[in-house]
Design an enzyme around this catalytic site. Structure first.
Site, mmCIF file in Angstrom:
data_model
loop_
_atom_site.group_PDB
_atom_site.id
_atom_site.type_symbol
_atom_site.label_atom_id
_atom_site.label_comp_id
_atom_site.label_asym_id
_atom_site.label_seq_id
_atom_site.Cartn_x
_atom_site.Cartn_y
_atom_site.Cartn_z
ATOM 1 C CD GLU A 180 6.428 -32.706 -53.481
ATOM 2 O OE1 GLU A 180 6.952 -32.706 -52.306
ATOM 3 O OE2 GLU A 180 5.827 -31.871 -54.359
ATOM 4 C CD GLU A 190 2.114 -30.284 -54.726
ATOM 5 O OE1 GLU A 190 2.814 -29.573 -54.245
ATOM 6 O OE2 GLU A 190 1.805 -31.686 -54.011
HETATM 7 C C1 GCO Z 1 5.304 -29.816 -51.762
HETATM 8 C C2 GCO Z 1 3.990 -30.847 -51.298
HETATM 9 C C3 GCO Z 1 3.165 -29.475 -50.498
HETATM 10 C C4 GCO Z 1 3.677 -28.310 -50.119
HETATM 11 C C5 GCO Z 1 3.608 -27.381 -51.568
HETATM 12 C C6 GCO Z 1 4.363 -26.052 -50.812
HETATM 13 O O1 GCO Z 1 5.218 -30.130 -52.844
HETATM 14 O O2 GCO Z 1 6.189 -29.740 -50.875
HETATM 15 O O3 GCO Z 1 3.391 -31.488 -51.948
HETATM 16 O O4 GCO Z 1 2.645 -30.345 -49.432
HETATM 17 O O5 GCO Z 1 2.936 -27.753 -49.279
HETATM 18 O O6 GCO Z 1 4.624 -27.757 -52.061
HETATM 19 O O7 GCO Z 1 5.641 -26.279 -50.347
#
Ligand code: GCO
Length: 448
Positions: A171, A355
């Site tokens: 990200e 994710e």
């Molecule tokens: C993100 C990160 C994760 C977060 C999840 C929830 O996408 O921000 O990869 O570390 O914990 O997304 O916010």
């Protein structure tokens, strides 16, 4: 809320990969094993930055409990595990002599996955920047991407022959923008010039790391971006333009360089003046060929135009049900991003949802914290979106649930629970939630 069944594995293409994701600092216990200090430790220690000033020193103690956690992953029937390596655990000062305990930990962890038939899907950097690099300006300093490439080479040399997939950075939007413009993540800056330099250097670090990994013979390399669907708060043309600016900043600011070798004009109108020297010459490195692209998706946002300097937009509440993070539940955004990204950027490059998940608070009358029908419903609606994207011809090859365990949700500490498995942060006991069992039922082909 009715218990929603999850679609079985047989409802997806042959070979479609199901996995779950975590990250080092959020689960390992960064106080163990000789890991060096990171900018998250200092960010959390600064009053007002993190809920209850919580940090990742203990987290879920995955450093000691990794074998049982891998058993949970295998037990659910997942094919792959998206984990991350801590830069500061392996190189406590960010460069120089590796920490032998750090190298040994990831040896154990990766071998443990392979022994259980789990494909190791590594992310090299998931936000825990070694303090020594933060002290020289972190991603604002061109030295950091260079040191990151050295770290990537070390990972490739030590583990490359055992990794199923590898992505350098999780990200870039969060690493660069939310951390240097919004200030909500470490290092907690609010400075447009720092932001422009961090955006570019994170992308440069990605490209240099891809080259370093290829140099070590590591294959199946990708990038992981997080996307939010931007709706205008009204049909007012000003708001439509505000949503376009948000889309450019949040989504296209990284997809553009990675696939087109250019920043969107709507980004350059704000950051152009502040980008580092010779930035136009570095897209050749940034645009290193990839084997796949990962999309992290959670929600949509609604934007209105407001007076003030660029980007002059503000979020507005929306009409949809929200999660414990106050994020609207909008599965159509996942479908539409998968289609749009394929059409506008990635073409026939394999995509993964790297994710997807939600934070669900503990329900009254459920002292165990394991009754999570809202998570089952969220996963069901987003897996439906995945199926719609597949039906539209998107070359989607897998889906990873965020997250295996309740864990350190960054500036929100441990209060926001994203896990398929409940963690009692007093005892660190793990208890699979109803969503874990529902997924297990859907994924295990042997029906056990
Ligand atoms: C993100 C990160 C994760 C977060 C999840 C929830 O996408 O921000 O990869 O570390 O914990 O997304 O916010």
């Amino acid at each position: 809320m009715a218990q929603t069944a999850l679609p079985p594995r047989s409802a997806f293409p042959e070979g479609f990969q199901f996995g779950t994701a975590t990250s080092a600092y959020q689960i390992e216990g960064h106080g163990f094993g000789g890991a060096g200090p990171t900018h998250w430790d200092s960010f959390a220690a600064t009053p007002g930055n993190v809920e209850n000033a919580e940090n990742g020193a203990v987290a879920c103690d995955h450093y000691h409990r990794w074998a049982a956690d891998l058993d949970l992953i295998a037990g659910a029937g997942f094919d792959a595990y998206r984990f991350s390596t801590s830069w500061a655990r392996i190189l406590p000062d960010g460069w120089g002599t590796p920490n032998p305990d750090g190298l040994a930990f990831y040896d154990r962890l990766i071998d443990g996955m392979l022994e259980r038939g789990i494909r190791p899907a590594a992310t090299l950097y998931h936000w825990e920047l070694p303090q020594a690099l933060a002290d020289i300006g972190g991603w604002r300093n061109r030295e950091t991407p260079r040191r990151f490439a050295d770290f990537a080479e070390l990972i490739g040399r030590n583990y490359g022959d055992r990794l199923w997939s590898t992505a350098p950075i999780n990200e870039p939007m969060c690493v660069a923008w939310l951390s240097h413009f919004d200030g909500m993540l470490a290092p907690g800056m609010r400075d447009i010039r720092a932001t422009a330099r961090a955006v570019h250097h994170v992308l440069l670090g990605h490209g240099l790391a891809i080259a370093a990994l290829r140099g070590q013979g590591v294959g199946n390399l990708g990038a992981v971006v997080n996307l939010e669907w931007a709706h205008p708060a009204s049909e007012n043309p000003e708001d439509v333009q505000a949503a376009a600016r948000y889309d450019a900043i949040y989504n296209r600011m990284f997809l553009g360089p990675l696939f087109e070798g250019a920043y969107p004009d709507l980004v350059l109108e704000g950051l152009g003046l502040h980008l580092p020297e010779r930035w136009e010459d570095e897209f050749g490195t940034i645009r290193a060929p990839l084997d796949w692209l990962g999309l992290n998706y959670y929600t949509c946002k609604r934007l209105a135009s407001v007076p003030g300097p660029w980007p002059h937009y503000a979020e507005r509440p929306g009409p949809l049900p929200v999660t414990d993070m106050e994020w609207e539940i909008y599965p159509d955004g996942l479908r539409d991003f998968l289609i749009r990204t394929t059409q506008e950027y990635s073409g026939d490059l394999p995509l993964y949802v790297t994710e997807n998940g939600l934070a669900a608070g503990q329900r009254t009358g459920d002292p165990s914290g394991t009754e999570d029908p809202s998570r089952i419903a969220y996963l069901a609606s987003h897996l439906e979106a995945v199926q719609a994207a597949l039906a539209a011809g998107v070359p989607l090859k897998g889906y990873f649930v965020w997250s295996l365990l309740d864990n350190y949700e960054w500036a929100l500490g441990y209060a926001k629970r994203f896990g398929l498995v409940h963690v009692d942060f007093d005892t660190l006991d793990r208890t699979p939630k109803a969503s874990y069992h529902a997924l297990r039922q859907a994924l295990r082909q042997d029906g056990t």
